[in-house]
Design a protein around this motif. Sequence first.
Motif, short mmCIF file in Angstrom:
data_model
loop_
_atom_site.label_atom_id
_atom_site.label_comp_id
_atom_site.label_asym_id
_atom_site.label_seq_id
_atom_site.Cartn_x
_atom_site.Cartn_y
_atom_site.Cartn_z
N ALA A 161 10.77 0.50 0.50
CA ALA A 161 9.65 -0.40 0.84
C ALA A 161 8.58 0.46 1.50
O ALA A 161 8.82 1.03 2.57
CB ALA A 161 10.13 -1.50 1.78
N SER A 162 7.42 0.57 0.86
CA SER A 162 6.40 1.51 1.30
C SER A 162 5.33 0.84 2.16
O SER A 162 4.60 -0.04 1.69
CB SER A 162 5.75 2.16 0.07
N VAL A 163 5.22 1.27 3.41
CA VAL A 163 4.15 0.78 4.29
C VAL A 163 2.79 1.18 3.72
O VAL A 163 1.83 0.42 3.77
CB VAL A 163 4.34 1.33 5.71
N GLN A 164 2.72 2.40 3.16
CA GLN A 164 1.45 2.89 2.61
C GLN A 164 0.91 1.96 1.53
O GLN A 164 -0.30 1.69 1.47
CB GLN A 164 1.63 4.30 2.03
N GLY A 212 -4.36 -3.76 1.20
CA GLY A 212 -5.03 -4.58 2.21
C GLY A 212 -4.14 -5.56 2.94
O GLY A 212 -4.61 -6.31 3.80
N THR A 213 -2.85 -5.59 2.62
CA THR A 213 -1.94 -6.52 3.30
C THR A 213 -1.77 -6.12 4.77
O THR A 213 -1.67 -6.98 5.65
CB THR A 213 -0.56 -6.52 2.61
N GLN A 254 6.25 -1.69 10.00
CA GLN A 254 7.40 -1.72 9.08
C GLN A 254 7.97 -3.12 8.89
O GLN A 254 8.68 -3.37 7.92
CB GLN A 254 8.51 -0.81 9.61
N THR A 255 7.66 -4.02 9.82
CA THR A 255 8.34 -5.32 9.82
C THR A 255 8.08 -6.12 8.54
O THR A 255 9.03 -6.63 7.92
CB THR A 255 7.91 -6.14 11.05
N ILE A 256 6.82 -6.24 8.14
CA ILE A 256 6.51 -7.06 6.95
C ILE A 256 7.13 -6.48 5.67
O ILE A 256 7.77 -7.21 4.90
CB ILE A 256 4.98 -7.26 6.82
N PRO A 257 6.98 -5.16 5.41
CA PRO A 257 7.67 -4.62 4.22
C PRO A 257 9.18 -4.82 4.26
O PRO A 257 9.81 -5.10 3.23
CB PRO A 257 7.31 -3.13 4.27
N LEU A 258 9.77 -4.71 5.45
CA LEU A 258 11.22 -4.93 5.57
C LEU A 258 11.58 -6.38 5.22
O LEU A 258 12.50 -6.62 4.42
CB LEU A 258 11.68 -4.61 6.99
#
Length: 290
Positions: A80-83, A89-90, A103-107
């Motif tokens: 899951a890429s934060v970049q 734009g998220t 990291q929370t939202i991608p996780l």
Amino acid sequence: MLEAEAAHIFREVAGEFDRSTLLFSGGKDSIVMLHVALKAFAPAPLPFSLLHVDTGHNFPEVIAYRDRVVEKHGLRLDVASVQSYIDDGTLRERPDGTRNPLQTIPLLDAVRDGRFGAVFGGGRRDEEKARAKERVFSLRDEFGAWEPRRQRPELWQLYNGHHQPGEHFRVFPLSNWTELDVWQYIEHEGIELPEIYFAHWRKVFRRDGMWLAPGDWGGPRDDESVCERRVRYRTVGDMSCTGAVDSSASTVEEVIAEIAASRVTERGASRADDRLSEAAMEDRKREGYF
């Protein structure tokens, strides 16, 4: 005994949940967790995949190690890429350049999309005071949030995995381990680690009492100067908030001796994001962080 307990937890989850995943960053705790899991199910293949939330600011040595381990054991790794969340734009880059909180939202999206009922994490009780409140089976609500008062008793190693649709569990097989236990286990099992954990000469600069590595993430600033010191890392993560410590420990035995004599906790010594407030980790966990 600690290895047997962790293996028991892996088997409990495999028997109780249809889909689970193991958070694997290439850090020592996730390395030990994976080692125990592989032993727990051998000679059968691992019955779950690996997941890494990549901030895009990870240490290159650690990412290279992660990929070697995945290839060696023929494992499936989801990233899951934060970049990518920043690019579309998220998520918005923070002014301080720190990506750990991002990291929370991608996780949570990866847990939801993977329909995982259980997510193994490498948290230990001695790591940080908020993690000492965790159960082995830590219930997260439909939004991925953690509420300490909703955690269940775990008497006689009996774990309650019942959950409502949308909820999931974070499971911590190393809950009863300490940093010293982890290193002694690494020594006993002869587990390979990324070289970053051992003393080496490295370019660093000083910020808020920690030695940080310069990089594309935004360090150093104009008023910060780079020097070369002999350091090692007690923990690895996002480069923007993970500090090195002065050290001459270049072997596992020397690291164990160094940790046994230290009076500073691992995260207290080397994680800037835990210093933001007294409840920084607990606040992040309530939002769905590891």
